[in-house]
Design a protein around this motif. Structure first.
Motif, short mmCIF file in Angstrom:
data_model
loop_
_atom_site.label_atom_id
_atom_site.label_comp_id
_atom_site.label_asym_id
_atom_site.label_seq_id
_atom_site.Cartn_x
_atom_site.Cartn_y
_atom_site.Cartn_z
N ILE A 1 1.15 3.26 -10.18
CA ILE A 1 1.35 2.69 -8.84
C ILE A 1 0.08 1.94 -8.47
N VAL A 2 0.23 0.67 -8.18
CA VAL A 2 -0.97 -0.15 -7.93
C VAL A 2 -0.94 -0.77 -6.54
N PRO A 3 -2.12 -1.14 -6.03
CA PRO A 3 -2.21 -1.72 -4.70
C PRO A 3 -2.12 -3.25 -4.75
N TRP A 4 -2.35 -3.85 -3.60
CA TRP A 4 -2.13 -5.28 -3.46
C TRP A 4 -3.39 -6.12 -3.56
N ASN A 5 -4.56 -5.47 -3.67
CA ASN A 5 -5.79 -6.29 -3.58
C ASN A 5 -6.12 -7.03 -4.88
N LEU B 1 5.82 0.79 -14.00
CA LEU B 1 4.79 0.39 -13.04
C LEU B 1 5.43 -0.11 -11.76
N LYS B 2 4.88 0.39 -10.64
CA LYS B 2 5.33 -0.12 -9.34
C LYS B 2 4.22 -0.91 -8.68
N PRO B 3 4.41 -2.23 -8.57
CA PRO B 3 3.40 -3.02 -7.85
C PRO B 3 3.50 -2.76 -6.35
N ALA B 4 2.49 -3.20 -5.62
CA ALA B 4 2.52 -3.02 -4.16
C ALA B 4 3.59 -3.95 -3.56
N GLU B 5 4.14 -3.51 -2.45
CA GLU B 5 5.24 -4.28 -1.85
C GLU B 5 4.79 -5.66 -1.35
N TYR B 6 3.51 -5.80 -0.99
CA TYR B 6 3.04 -7.11 -0.53
C TYR B 6 2.91 -8.10 -1.69
N GLY C 1 -5.08 3.18 -4.83
CA GLY C 1 -4.68 2.88 -3.46
C GLY C 1 -5.48 3.69 -2.47
N SER C 2 -4.87 3.97 -1.35
CA SER C 2 -5.63 4.63 -0.28
C SER C 2 -5.81 6.13 -0.58
N THR C 3 -6.87 6.68 -0.04
CA THR C 3 -7.15 8.10 -0.23
C THR C 3 -6.04 8.95 0.36
N VAL D 1 -0.25 -6.76 9.07
CA VAL D 1 -0.50 -5.34 9.35
C VAL D 1 -1.95 -4.99 9.02
N GLN D 2 -2.44 -5.50 7.90
CA GLN D 2 -3.83 -5.24 7.51
C GLN D 2 -4.78 -5.95 8.48
N LEU D 3 -4.40 -7.15 8.88
CA LEU D 3 -5.24 -7.89 9.83
C LEU D 3 -5.38 -7.10 11.13
N ALA D 4 -4.27 -6.57 11.60
CA ALA D 4 -4.31 -5.80 12.84
C ALA D 4 -5.18 -4.55 12.68
N ARG D 5 -5.13 -3.97 11.49
CA ARG D 5 -5.94 -2.76 11.22
C ARG D 5 -7.43 -3.09 11.28
N ILE D 6 -7.80 -4.24 10.70
CA ILE D 6 -9.21 -4.66 10.72
C ILE D 6 -9.64 -4.91 12.17
P1 NAI Z 1 -1.33 2.41 0.04
O1 NAI Z 1 -2.19 3.43 -0.58
O2 NAI Z 1 -0.27 2.85 0.99
O3 NAI Z 1 -0.58 1.56 -1.10
C1 NAI Z 1 -0.94 1.53 -2.44
C2 NAI Z 1 0.31 1.68 -3.31
O4 NAI Z 1 0.87 2.97 -3.14
C3 NAI Z 1 1.42 0.71 -2.99
O5 NAI Z 1 2.03 0.32 -4.20
C4 NAI Z 1 2.38 1.55 -2.16
O6 NAI Z 1 3.71 1.09 -2.21
C5 NAI Z 1 2.26 2.88 -2.82
N1 NAI Z 1 2.61 4.03 -1.99
C6 NAI Z 1 2.55 4.14 -0.64
N2 NAI Z 1 2.94 5.37 -0.26
C7 NAI Z 1 3.25 6.05 -1.38
C8 NAI Z 1 3.70 7.38 -1.64
N3 NAI Z 1 3.90 8.25 -0.67
N4 NAI Z 1 3.91 7.74 -2.92
C9 NAI Z 1 3.68 6.88 -3.92
N5 NAI Z 1 3.27 5.62 -3.74
C10 NAI Z 1 3.04 5.20 -2.48
O7 NAI Z 1 -2.23 1.34 0.73
P2 NAI Z 1 -1.82 0.34 1.92
O8 NAI Z 1 -0.99 1.02 2.94
O9 NAI Z 1 -1.26 -0.85 1.30
O10 NAI Z 1 -3.23 0.06 2.57
C11 NAI Z 1 -3.76 0.90 3.58
C12 NAI Z 1 -5.23 1.10 3.41
O11 NAI Z 1 -5.45 1.75 2.15
C13 NAI Z 1 -6.07 -0.14 3.31
O12 NAI Z 1 -6.41 -0.66 4.55
C14 NAI Z 1 -7.25 0.32 2.55
O13 NAI Z 1 -8.16 0.95 3.41
C15 NAI Z 1 -6.67 1.33 1.61
N6 NAI Z 1 -6.43 0.77 0.27
C16 NAI Z 1 -7.34 1.02 -0.69
C17 NAI Z 1 -7.18 0.50 -1.94
C18 NAI Z 1 -8.17 0.77 -3.01
O14 NAI Z 1 -8.12 0.16 -4.06
N7 NAI Z 1 -9.08 1.68 -2.81
C19 NAI Z 1 -6.08 -0.39 -2.28
C20 NAI Z 1 -5.14 -0.57 -1.20
C21 NAI Z 1 -5.34 -0.01 0.01
#
Ligand code: NAI
Length: 794
Positions: free
Chosen positions: A165-169, A191-196, A244-246, A346-351
């Motif tokens: 599972i990967v993020p969008w950055n 592999l599941k890419p991020a929805e964005y 992705g996010s912590t 959504v991210q813009l609003a968060r910042i």
């Molecule tokens: P996220 O962690 O929700 O998304 C990352 C991936 O996980 C996406 O593919 C998403 O569809 C998937 N995902 C979301 N919920 C899941 C779940 N319950 N089970 C399995 N997969 C799931 O990140 P999001 O919401 O896009 O961004 C929110 C914040 O997270 C950002 O503002 C940033 O602070 C942080 N972030 C950190 C990243 C990093 O590389 N450290 C990357 C992306 C976001």
């Protein structure tokens, strides 16, 4: 403006990259992208699609499938079906495919670069010069690991089906980081890419198939977090690799607890960028630009906390502001811009909301007036925040945007303390012209990557990953390869039959107490101490004979033991040579008492003398082995493609809690404790509940072997009371649990608090006498790797 007007004003004109080939590819999938499963496009089971938006303009680029449990089922089945043949192809056979993928990426590099820039909103300059070349490099490098698999990893086997599972950055780069090692080593992937940002993954899958990758080796499932959660939950997945996010990382840890799935987590960060007064300040200013405005700050290892030494603070901030005023923000396909769009409103609003919180907390927010933002799309200007208190929101929270929080420090000690004042531990940058100073600071930073006079450097040969709440596991390098393998011997181990609750650890019944002249105490901080409860527990042989008593430890004793271990930091800093000597002493001192240990073991464990002797001999041998390893498991020097080196340093994990099994009570205890100690960890051990006296006898050996106080602590008592206390303790960095499947589940589930590393047996019956119960699998768990990048030259 006309060209003539640009000439007269000397303003930059736009330099747009053509996007026609990308538009044509998108048009071919105009009716909507299905999932890519088993080598074919497949419509979503529920028939649901969602729009993919270009952040720089807000236009809809494509429609993609929203995956559900039925789609996950199909994708996992396709991966499972493909895996035996893919594995059977052998390393060299798979290597050919990875080389082909690397060349495929190079051949279509512009298509990928433009699509990525459109889909994510990042500048084409970055996708063209950084993301896509690194993707090709990653496949090339891992083709090499496939080639060498049979010679280099002969005792390791692939895991099977990997859910990623990967993020969008960095959508495509993260795909490469995930897929390349997984398939190189004989696994198949869903592999599941991020929805964005799903589009480059879909393009990759299509072109990979054209390049001859067998059907089912790579499956792409699109969708949002619900799709990700369904993948995480699927029983047919052997490992989840997540970036992705912590917050989501924690959810995944909890969801996979006890499932037997391997897990690696690459999570958030709040990385320090440390500028000493002897730094080349102009270079450091350019470093800041790359640290926090690269990819609009949407980088997990972004240098988002600027720490400047007081003497140069004013000068540095002044230079930085001047440089910020020259940054250009614009459309992602404009080749002349420095920063482009934020991935989504959504991210813009968060910042925006985080920055407002900072303002309300008294921070000063500065944005250059000269920087104009495009009228349409999601954009945020480069932002500098000063007057930041170390505990304030902007100093602690991951903003994931182009916002830099600046603070100052006086001494190197203060710099280290500030840098480590975060729950994260991903990366750090150190700027100083004195290499000795930089290399003195680097090991003191609690993070997985350190760049000296550089920032945001990445390479396939150099591991990347975090400490603390930035997650665990490494991507890249040899260490990243191990994350997709398991020890061959372990995969064949039988599961042990669950033990009855009353089989071990009987509580004192009072009647036989007079026959015991001595009660073993707990061993905490180098001293024998009475348990806080004031109670003891009777210890019986398997035949029911009373053989002694041990202290009945409780949560307070666990806390004391953890505090003692925390305080014994000197053991972690001791030289490897010094630690080796201590382990040799332990081995020699145990050998000197071998007869006594054999007698006691035979009686207490109810085994014949010959078996007891074999176990004692094996324990002595194991201590000698880890004494030998102590100064040999010592990292690597990588040669990434730049003028410089990356030092992969092996560092101890910190404080490790160890729960030992009942079998082979002495040998298992030694097999777990010795590698942890050898590599500089401090340990809190819960010995076998049924036969704890072998461990308590062992502390008498410890007392005569120069093991410093607090490095090894032993707490006896009820496992069901002690283990939860140990796992929930935030000052414990890792827990190893051997013995029972339900304890493995408990440990994984309760580790979410501070995201401690876990090492558990899921109730497998480990043969502690076997060679596979020693060496690399244990040494790896006792270590975290920090990669320190040191570019050379001016
Ligand atoms: P996220 O962690 O929700 O998304 C990352 C991936 O996980 C996406 O593919 C998403 O569809 C998937 N995902 C979301 N919920 C899941 C779940 N319950 N089970 C399995 N997969 C799931 O990140 P999001 O919401 O896009 O961004 C929110 C914040 O997270 C950002 O503002 C940033 O602070 C942080 N972030 C950190 C990243 C990093 O590389 N450290 C990357 C992306 C976001």
């Amino acid at each position: 403006m006309s060209v003539a007007e640009y000439f007269s004003s000397m303003e930059y004109g736009p330099a747009p990259e053509a996007d026609q080939p990308v538009r044509e590819w998108l048009a071919r999938h105009g009716e909507g992208f299905g999932h890519f499963i088993g080598g074919a496009w497949r419509a979503p089971a529920a028939g649901t699609f969602f729009d993919v938006i270009a952040p720089a303009t807000g236009e809809t680029l494509a429609r993609v499938a929203q995956g559900d449990a039925a789609d996950v089922e199909a994708a996992v089945a396709a991966a499972r079906a493909a895996q035996p043949a893919w594995h059977a192809l052998g390393g060299p056979g798979r290597a050919r495919h990875l080389y082909a993928l690397a060349r495929m990426v190079q051949r279509h590099s512009r298509l990928f670069a433009v699509l990525e820039a459109l889909d994510n909103g990042k500048p084409i300059r970055e996708t063209r010069d950084i993301d896509v070349p690194l993707v090709a490099r990653h496949f090339l490098h891992h083709a090499g690991w496939a080639q060498l698999q049979e010679s280099e990893f002969s005792e390791w086997a692939p895991l099977g089906v990997i859910g990623q599972i990967v993020p969008w950055n960095f959508p495509l780069l993260m795909l490469a980081w995930k897929i390349a090692p997984a398939i190189a080593l004989g696994n198949c992937v869903v592999l599941k890419p991020a929805e964005y940002t799903p589009l480059t993954a879909l393009l990759f899958a299509e072109l990979a198939q054209r390049a001859g990758l067998p059907d089912g080796v790579l499956n792409i499932l699109t969708g949002d977090g619900r799709t990700g959660a369904a993948l995480v939950d699927h029983r047919g997945v052997d490992k989840i690799a997540f970036t992705g996010s912590t917050e989501v990382g924690r959810q995944i840890r909890a969801a996979t607890a006890g499932s037997g799935k391997s897990l690696t987590l690459e999570l958030g960060g709040k990385s320090p960028f440390i500028v000493f007064d002897d730094a080349d300040l102009d270079s450091a200013v350019e470093g800041v630009v790359d640290a926090i405005w690269f990819n609009q700050g949407q980088v997990c290892c972004a240098g988002s906390r600027l720490l400047v030494q007081e003497g140069v603070e004013a000068q540095f901030i002044e230079k930085l502001k001047r440089r910020m005023a020259t940054l250009r923000v614009g459309h992602s396909l404009d080749k002349g811009i420095d920063m482009a769009a934020i991935v989504d409103p959504v991210q813009l609003a968060r910042i925006e909301s985080l920055v407002e919180t900072g303002r309300a907390e008294g921070c000063t927010i500065w944005q250059p007036r000269e920087v104009a933002l495009p009228e349409r799309g999601s954009f945020y200007p480069p932002t500098l925040v000063t007057d930041v208190a170390p505990a304030s929101t902007l100093a602690q929270e991951e903003i994931f945007g182009p916002v830099l929080a600046a603070m100052s420090f006086r001494t190197p000690e203060e710099a280290v303390a500030l840098a480590n004042n975060t729950r994260y531990g991903l990366a750090a940058s150190i700027w100083s012209e004195t290499i000795g100073r930089a290399l003195d600071i680097a090991p003191r930073l609690a993070c997985g990557v350190v760049w000296v006079n550089a920032t945001n450097l990445f390479d396939a040969a150099v591991g990347f990953g975090g400490y603390r709440e930035s997650g665990y596991g490494r991507e890249g390098g040899r260490e990243g390869v191990y994350e997709y393998l398991k020890p061959q011997a372990w995969s064949k181990l039988p599961l042990r039959t669950p033990r009855r609750a009353d089989e071990a650890g009987h509580v004192d019944d009072g009647s036989r107490i007079e026959r015991i002249d001595r009660t073993a105490k707990l061993f905490i901080g180098g001293k024998q101490v009475r348990p806080d409860s004031g109670y003891s527990r009777a210890v019986l042989t398997p035949g029911g004979e009373l053989v002694g008593e041990v202290g009945d430890g409780n949560r307070k004793d666990v806390r004391d033991a953890v505090a003692a271990a925390r305080a014994a930091g000197k053991w972690s800093q001791a030289s490897a040579h010094g630690r080796a000597q201590v382990l040799y002493y332990l081995a020699e001192n145990l050998a000197a008492r071998a007869d006594e240990f054999t007698r006691q073991l035979a009686r207490r464990a109810g085994v014949v003398a010959l078996d007891a002797q074999r176990e004692v001999d094996a324990a002595i041998g194991r201590l000698f082995s880890y004494a030998a390893w102590a100064d040999k498991f010592d990292g690597a020097v990588h040669a990434p493609p730049l003028r410089g080196v990356a030092l992969a340093m092996h560092e101890p994990v910190g404080v490790i809690g160890i729960a030992c099994p009942d079998e082979a009570p002495l040998l298992a205890f030694v097999s777990l404790v010795a590698p942890a100690l050898a590599l500089g960890n401090r340990v809190v051990v819960l010995p076998s509940e049924a036969c704890p006296l072998m461990a308590t006898d062992f502390y008498q050996v410890v007392e005569t072997s120069d093991v410093p106080a607090g490095a090894l602590n032993i707490v006896t008592g009820s496992r069901s009371a002690l283990l939860p206390a140990l796992v929930k303790h935030d000052d414990v960095d890792a827990v190893w649990s051997f013995g029972r499947a339900d304890e493995s589940t408990l440990v994984e589930r309760e580790s979410v608090g501070n995201l401690k590393r876990t090492f558990v047996d899921y109730g497998r019956q480990i043969d502690w006498f076997d060679r596979s119960s020693e060496g690399l699998p244990f040494l790896r768990q006792a270590t975290q790797i920090k990669n320190i990048w040191i570019p050379y030259g001016d």
